[in-house]
Design an enzyme around this catalytic site. Structure first.
Site, PDB file in Angstrom:
ATOM      1  N   GLU A 177      38.986  42.224  38.953  1.00 19.27           N
ATOM      2  CA  GLU A 177      37.621  41.546  39.035  1.00 19.27           C
ATOM      3  C   GLU A 177      36.735  42.073  40.000  1.00 19.27           C
ATOM      4  OE1 GLU A 177      34.771  37.506  38.248  1.00 19.27           O
ATOM      5  OE2 GLU A 177      37.076  37.284  39.149  1.00 19.27           O
ATOM      6  N   LYS A 214      37.979  42.378  34.575  1.00 13.05           N
ATOM      7  CA  LYS A 214      36.842  41.463  34.448  1.00 13.05           C
ATOM      8  C   LYS A 214      35.507  41.806  35.246  1.00 13.05           C
ATOM      9  CE  LYS A 214      35.740  36.570  34.897  1.00 13.05           C
ATOM     10  NZ  LYS A 214      36.180  35.323  35.018  1.00 13.05           N
TER      11      LYS A 214
END
Length: 295
Positions: A177, A214
Site C-alpha cells: 500500500e 492497495k
C-alpha cells in the site's frame, strides 16, 4: 483453512475488502466518528475494547458476508481476539466466507523527499508465523507519498517490495500500500511515477511471489490496468483516502480492474448510539454502494 481456496476467492471473487485495521494512532478518530468521545475512556485497554466492540458489530452484521465482502484487514489485537467466542480469523473464514488479512506496519517515519516510508518492524518473522498459524491469508503494509518526488517514491516502493518478499517467504500474500495523498497538488504526476516503479519491482519477482496492491484511486481513470493484469498480482484494491463514500465509489466505478478496500467509507454514518436495526441498515447501505462500485 486452505490457502488455495482463499487465493481463488481473492483473485476471482466479486466484492471488496473491508479495512478494519485502525491502529492506536487512528483509533481515537475512528471512535469519535462512531460517537464515542475521547473522555469516554481512560486507558488504551478501554479504547481498544471499544473499537473491538465496534468491529464485532460490523463483522456480525447481516450484510457483512461473502456475498459482497471478499476479505477483511485486521489490526494485530483484532487478529488475536475473538468474536462470538471464536478466534476472529476463524470466524471470518469459516462463519462468513471472508478472507482474513493482517496489518503489519508499525506506522510511518517522518517525511523525507516528500514521502513517508514505514518504521522498522521488529519481530516481523514471529508475527508472520503467528498470523499464518491463526489462519490469516495475507498482510497489509502502508506508506504515504505526498508529492511527485521520484526519490521519495522510489524509496517507498523499494521498501514495500523488500517487505513483500519477506511476507511471501512466510507463506502469506502481501498487500502493498503506497498511498498517494488525495490532496497532493501533484497527485496525477506522482501516480504516473509510482506506476512505473511498481512495474519495475514486479518484473523482478519470482513467479511464485504473488502480491496485491492497495492504491489511491487514480486521477487518470484506468491507470493501473496493466498492473492488475501482471501475472504476479492477485488483485488491485483501492483505498478511499479520505473521499466520502459516494465520491470514492463514483471514482472507483471508473476503474474496472480495481475493487474497494475502504475503512472510513465503510464506517461512514455508523454510530454507537444507533439501534441494531439502524446500524445494520446504515452499514448495509455502505456495503451495497461499495460492492456496486467494485464490480
Amino acid at each position: 483453512m486452505t490457502n488455495s481456496a482463499m487465493a481463488e476467492r481473492i483473485a476471482t471473487g466479486a466484492g471488496f475488502i473491508a479495512a478494519l485495521d485502525q491502529s492506536g494512532g487512528s483509533t481515537p478518530k475512528a471512535l469519535k466518528l462512531y460517537g464515542i468521545p475521547e473522555d469516554a475512556y481512560s486507558s488504551d485497554e478501554e479504547m481498544f475494547g471499544l473499537i473491538h466492540d465496534m468491529r464485532c458489530r460490523i463483522m456480525t452484521a447481516p450484510d457483512f458476508t461473502s456475498d459482497k465482502v471478499l476479505g477483511a484487514i485486521l489490526f494485530e489485537r483484532t487478529m488475536r481476539d475473538t468474536v462470538e467466542g471464536i478466534p476472529v480469523p476463524t470466524y471470518l473464514w469459516e462463519n462468513r466466507g471472508i478472507v482474513p488479512f493482517l496489518k503489519i506496519d508499525k506506522g510511518l517515519e517522518d517525511t523525507e523527499n516528500e514521502a513517508q516510508v514505514m518504521k522498522p518492524m521488529p519481530g516481523l518473522d514471529a508475527l508472520l508465523a503467528d498470523a499464518k498459524s491463526l489462519g490469516v491469508f495475507g498482510t497489509k503494509e502502508r506508506s504515504v507519498i505526498h508529492a511527485a518526488n521520484p526519490d521519495g517514491i522510489k524509496a517507498v516502493v523499494s521498501q514495500q517490495f523488500e517487505v513483500a518478499k519477506t511476507v511471501c517467504a512466510a507463506g502469506l500474500v502481501p498487500i502493498i500500500e503506497p498511498e498517494v495523498d488525495i490532496n497532493s497538488p501533484s497527485k496525477a504526476e506522482a501516480e504516473a511515477i509510482l506506476k512505473q516503479e511498481i512495474l519495475s519491482e514486479l518484473s523482478a519477482l519470482d513467479a511464485s511471489e504473488k502480491v496485491m496492491l492497495k492504491l489511491t484511486i487514480p486521477s487518470e481513470d484506468g491507470l493501473y490496468m496493466d498492473v492488475a493484469d501482471h501475472p504476479n498480482v492477485l488483485r488491485v484494491v483501492a483505498l478511499s483516502g479520505g473521499y466520502t463514500t459516494d465520491d470514492a465509489c463514483a471514482r472507483l466505478s471508473r476503474n474496472p480492474k480495481m475493487i474497494a478496500s475502504f475503512s472510513r467509507a465503510l464506517a461512514e454514518g455508523l454510530s454507537h448510539q444507533q439501534t441494531d436495526a439502524e446500524f445494520n441498515a446504515a452499514l448495509g447501505s455502505n456495503i451495497n454502494k461499495i460492492f456496486e462500485a467494485s464490480k
